[in-house]
Design a protein around this motif. Structure first.
Motif, PDB file in Angstrom:
ATOM      1  N   ASN A 204      43.045  49.035  55.715  1.00 44.95           N
ATOM      2  CA  ASN A 204      43.862  48.214  56.479  1.00 44.95           C
ATOM      3  C   ASN A 204      43.472  46.675  56.167  1.00 44.95           C
ATOM      4  OD1 ASN A 204      45.550  49.953  58.464  1.00 44.95           O
ATOM      5  ND2 ASN A 204      43.404  50.826  58.498  1.00 44.95           N
ATOM      6  N   PRO A 205      44.399  45.874  56.067  1.00 44.92           N
ATOM      7  CA  PRO A 205      44.110  44.400  55.893  1.00 44.92           C
ATOM      8  C   PRO A 205      43.578  43.752  57.154  1.00 44.92           C
ATOM      9  CG  PRO A 205      46.252  44.915  55.891  1.00 44.92           C
ATOM     10  CD  PRO A 205      45.923  45.998  55.962  1.00 44.92           C
ATOM     11  N   ASN A 206      42.704  42.820  57.044  1.00 45.29           N
ATOM     12  CA  ASN A 206      42.479  42.166  58.306  1.00 45.29           C
ATOM     13  C   ASN A 206      42.208  40.592  58.039  1.00 45.29           C
ATOM     14  OD1 ASN A 206      39.727  41.709  57.233  1.00 45.29           O
ATOM     15  ND2 ASN A 206      39.311  43.873  57.579  1.00 45.29           N
ATOM     16  N   GLY A 207      41.793  39.817  58.885  1.00 41.06           N
ATOM     17  CA  GLY A 207      41.406  38.374  58.731  1.00 41.06           C
ATOM     18  C   GLY A 207      42.871  37.645  58.486  1.00 41.06           C
ATOM     19  N   ASP A 208      42.713  36.615  57.324  1.00 36.74           N
ATOM     20  CA  ASP A 208      43.844  35.851  57.152  1.00 36.74           C
ATOM     21  C   ASP A 208      45.046  36.503  56.483  1.00 36.74           C
ATOM     22  OD1 ASP A 208      42.364  33.709  58.116  1.00 36.74           O
ATOM     23  OD2 ASP A 208      41.532  32.940  55.928  1.00 36.74           O
ATOM     24  N   LEU A 209      44.489  37.629  55.804  1.00 36.82           N
ATOM     25  CA  LEU A 209      45.466  38.154  55.068  1.00 36.82           C
ATOM     26  C   LEU A 209      46.396  39.047  55.926  1.00 36.82           C
ATOM     27  CD1 LEU A 209      46.982  39.555  52.441  1.00 36.82           C
ATOM     28  CD2 LEU A 209      45.236  41.294  52.310  1.00 36.82           C
ATOM     29  N   LEU A 210      45.832  39.677  56.902  1.00 33.21           N
ATOM     30  CA  LEU A 210      46.658  40.667  57.812  1.00 33.21           C
ATOM     31  C   LEU A 210      47.534  39.529  58.770  1.00 33.21           C
ATOM     32  CD1 LEU A 210      47.265  42.968  59.493  1.00 33.21           C
ATOM     33  CD2 LEU A 210      45.410  42.485  60.917  1.00 33.21           C
TER      34      LEU A 210
ATOM     35  N   LEU B 180      57.032  33.624  37.274  1.00 33.47           N
ATOM     36  CA  LEU B 180      57.976  33.309  38.073  1.00 33.47           C
ATOM     37  C   LEU B 180      57.294  32.245  39.094  1.00 33.47           C
ATOM     38  CD1 LEU B 180      59.270  37.023  39.101  1.00 33.47           C
ATOM     39  CD2 LEU B 180      60.579  35.311  37.614  1.00 33.47           C
ATOM     40  N   GLY B 181      56.072  31.927  38.717  1.00 29.53           N
ATOM     41  CA  GLY B 181      55.177  31.075  39.707  1.00 29.53           C
ATOM     42  C   GLY B 181      54.584  31.664  40.729  1.00 29.53           C
ATOM     43  N   LEU B 182      54.545  33.016  40.663  1.00 30.70           N
ATOM     44  CA  LEU B 182      53.954  33.706  41.754  1.00 30.70           C
ATOM     45  C   LEU B 182      52.586  34.447  41.281  1.00 30.70           C
ATOM     46  CD1 LEU B 182      57.602  35.341  42.827  1.00 30.70           C
ATOM     47  CD2 LEU B 182      55.931  33.539  43.971  1.00 30.70           C
ATOM     48  N   TYR B 183      51.923  34.431  42.090  1.00 27.18           N
ATOM     49  CA  TYR B 183      50.463  35.145  41.851  1.00 27.18           C
ATOM     50  C   TYR B 183      50.212  36.398  42.141  1.00 27.18           C
ATOM     51  CZ  TYR B 183      45.317  35.400  40.992  1.00 27.18           C
ATOM     52  OH  TYR B 183      44.084  35.723  40.708  1.00 27.18           O
ATOM     53  N   PRO B 184      50.146  37.819  41.632  1.00 26.38           N
ATOM     54  CA  PRO B 184      50.024  38.857  42.405  1.00 26.38           C
ATOM     55  C   PRO B 184      48.634  39.205  42.886  1.00 26.38           C
ATOM     56  CG  PRO B 184      49.766  39.117  39.813  1.00 26.38           C
ATOM     57  CD  PRO B 184      50.129  37.782  40.232  1.00 26.38           C
ATOM     58  N   ILE B 185      48.637  39.954  43.999  1.00 28.55           N
ATOM     59  CA  ILE B 185      47.408  40.230  44.731  1.00 28.55           C
ATOM     60  C   ILE B 185      47.418  41.638  44.709  1.00 28.55           C
ATOM     61  CG2 ILE B 185      47.224  37.982  45.868  1.00 28.55           C
ATOM     62  CD1 ILE B 185      47.974  39.550  48.422  1.00 28.55           C
ATOM     63  N   LEU B 186      48.440  42.340  44.638  1.00 30.59           N
ATOM     64  CA  LEU B 186      48.480  44.018  44.463  1.00 30.59           C
ATOM     65  C   LEU B 186      49.663  44.177  43.673  1.00 30.59           C
ATOM     66  CD1 LEU B 186      48.678  46.253  47.686  1.00 30.59           C
ATOM     67  CD2 LEU B 186      49.796  46.616  45.703  1.00 30.59           C
TER      68      LEU B 186
ATOM     69  N   TRP C 133      42.071  47.316  50.593  1.00 30.73           N
ATOM     70  CA  TRP C 133      42.578  46.012  51.239  1.00 30.73           C
ATOM     71  C   TRP C 133      41.769  44.955  50.980  1.00 30.73           C
ATOM     72  CZ3 TRP C 133      47.745  44.829  51.488  1.00 30.73           C
ATOM     73  CH2 TRP C 133      48.568  45.951  51.309  1.00 30.73           C
ATOM     74  N   ASN C 134      40.231  45.299  51.163  1.00 33.90           N
ATOM     75  CA  ASN C 134      39.195  43.994  51.070  1.00 33.90           C
ATOM     76  C   ASN C 134      39.390  43.702  49.665  1.00 33.90           C
ATOM     77  OD1 ASN C 134      38.542  44.467  53.600  1.00 33.90           O
ATOM     78  ND2 ASN C 134      36.188  44.870  52.917  1.00 33.90           N
ATOM     79  N   LYS C 135      39.567  44.246  48.675  1.00 34.64           N
ATOM     80  CA  LYS C 135      40.092  43.714  47.146  1.00 34.64           C
ATOM     81  C   LYS C 135      41.158  42.961  47.209  1.00 34.64           C
ATOM     82  CE  LYS C 135      37.791  44.127  43.479  1.00 34.64           C
ATOM     83  NZ  LYS C 135      36.614  43.488  43.253  1.00 34.64           N
ATOM     84  N   VAL C 136      42.152  43.489  47.935  1.00 37.25           N
ATOM     85  CA  VAL C 136      43.517  42.842  47.789  1.00 37.25           C
ATOM     86  C   VAL C 136      43.313  41.416  48.397  1.00 37.25           C
ATOM     87  CG1 VAL C 136      45.983  42.811  48.567  1.00 37.25           C
ATOM     88  CG2 VAL C 136      45.009  44.890  47.881  1.00 37.25           C
TER      89      VAL C 136
ATOM     90  N   GLU D 236      40.512  39.592  48.492  1.00 39.67           N
ATOM     91  CA  GLU D 236      39.906  38.698  47.416  1.00 39.67           C
ATOM     92  C   GLU D 236      40.744  38.150  46.542  1.00 39.67           C
ATOM     93  OE1 GLU D 236      36.813  40.749  44.898  1.00 39.67           O
ATOM     94  OE2 GLU D 236      35.851  41.512  46.653  1.00 39.67           O
ATOM     95  N   TYR D 237      41.726  38.595  46.294  1.00 41.29           N
ATOM     96  CA  TYR D 237      42.832  38.111  45.367  1.00 41.29           C
ATOM     97  C   TYR D 237      43.577  36.887  46.209  1.00 41.29           C
ATOM     98  CZ  TYR D 237      41.782  41.093  41.428  1.00 41.29           C
ATOM     99  OH  TYR D 237      41.080  41.608  40.271  1.00 41.29           O
ATOM    100  N   TYR D 238      43.927  37.360  47.569  1.00 43.15           N
ATOM    101  CA  TYR D 238      44.717  36.732  48.209  1.00 43.15           C
ATOM    102  C   TYR D 238      43.919  35.527  48.615  1.00 43.15           C
ATOM    103  CZ  TYR D 238      47.298  34.644  52.375  1.00 43.15           C
ATOM    104  OH  TYR D 238      47.989  33.757  52.935  1.00 43.15           O
ATOM    105  N   ASN D 239      42.530  35.288  48.794  1.00 47.87           N
ATOM    106  CA  ASN D 239      41.849  34.350  49.158  1.00 47.87           C
ATOM    107  C   ASN D 239      41.517  33.373  48.021  1.00 47.87           C
ATOM    108  OD1 ASN D 239      41.732  34.772  52.041  1.00 47.87           O
ATOM    109  ND2 ASN D 239      40.100  36.502  51.647  1.00 47.87           N
TER     110      ASN D 239
END
Ligand code: MN
Length: 199
Positions: A94-100, A154-160, A190-193, A195-198
């Motif tokens: 499960n994601p948490n923090g800013d990503l959630l 497309l100017g978008l950054y994949p996180i997953l 989701w911790n890894k995801v 990392e990419y988000y942050n």
């Protein structure tokens, strides 16, 4: 450019992803994309000195004779590095923090996001990818791309990224792509995801 080193063995994602699929996917498919990319740029120091993200973001400005190879094999190299990196036998499910917080804002709930990803993967006709991406303001969106096309152009950054090429699931799931899409959430970290988000 180097193929991501796996931090786990091929059999540890069982029963969700079988060992033979993992081995073939990483040692054959991913290696081939990587080798083809390396070969395409080996005589071009200007291209070698640029990051893969830079190359894929600016595909249309590359020399014509390498565009298709970098789109297909550079894309394959980049997409699979992300894919294999977010999988783990002992994931935080499960994601948490800013990503959630951002997921709740953009999708209403984590459940909704998962359903959107499954639906994107299911409705990608033929080979391709389902993605969770962020834009420059860190807003989230689910998209899909064909073949090895990346969200970067497309100017978008994949996180997953979820690979929906048949080579990613066919040995075990045959035509049941949806079962693969449901089960892969058992091994996405989701911790890894995050990392990419942050990043
Ligand atoms: Mn693949």
């Amino acid at each position: 450019m180097k193929q991501l080193e796996l931090k786990y063995s091929f059999d540890v994602l069982e029963p969700y992803i079988d060992a033979l699929t993992m081995e073939t996917h990483y040692s054959k498919h991913h290696k081939t994309y990587t080798d083809n990319l390396v070969n395409a740029i080996e005589n071009n120091p200007e291209l070698q000195n640029r990051s893969i993200e830079d190359l894929l973001t600016n595909l249309d400005k590359l020399p014509k004779q390498v565009q298709a190879t970098i789109r297909n094999n550079g894309g394959g190299y980049y997409n699979h590095n992300l894919f294999f990196d977010i999988l783990t036998p002992n994931p935080i499910k499960n994601p948490n923090g800013d990503l959630l917080n951002q997921i709740n804002k953009d999708f209403g709930s984590f459940e909704n996001l998962k359903n959107e990803l499954i639906n994107a993967g299911l409705t990608q006709f033929g080979s391709g990818w389902a993605w969770l991406v962020k834009d420059e303001n860190k807003n989230l969106k689910v998209i899909k791309t064909a073949n090895q096309d990346t969200p970067l152009e497309l100017g978008l950054y994949p996180i997953l990224g979820i690979d929906v090429w048949e080579h990613a699931y066919y040995l075990k799931y045959k035509n049941l792509r949806k079962d693969y899409l449901i089960n892969i959430f058992e091994v996405i970290d989701w911790n890894k995801v995050a990392e990419y988000y942050n990043k």
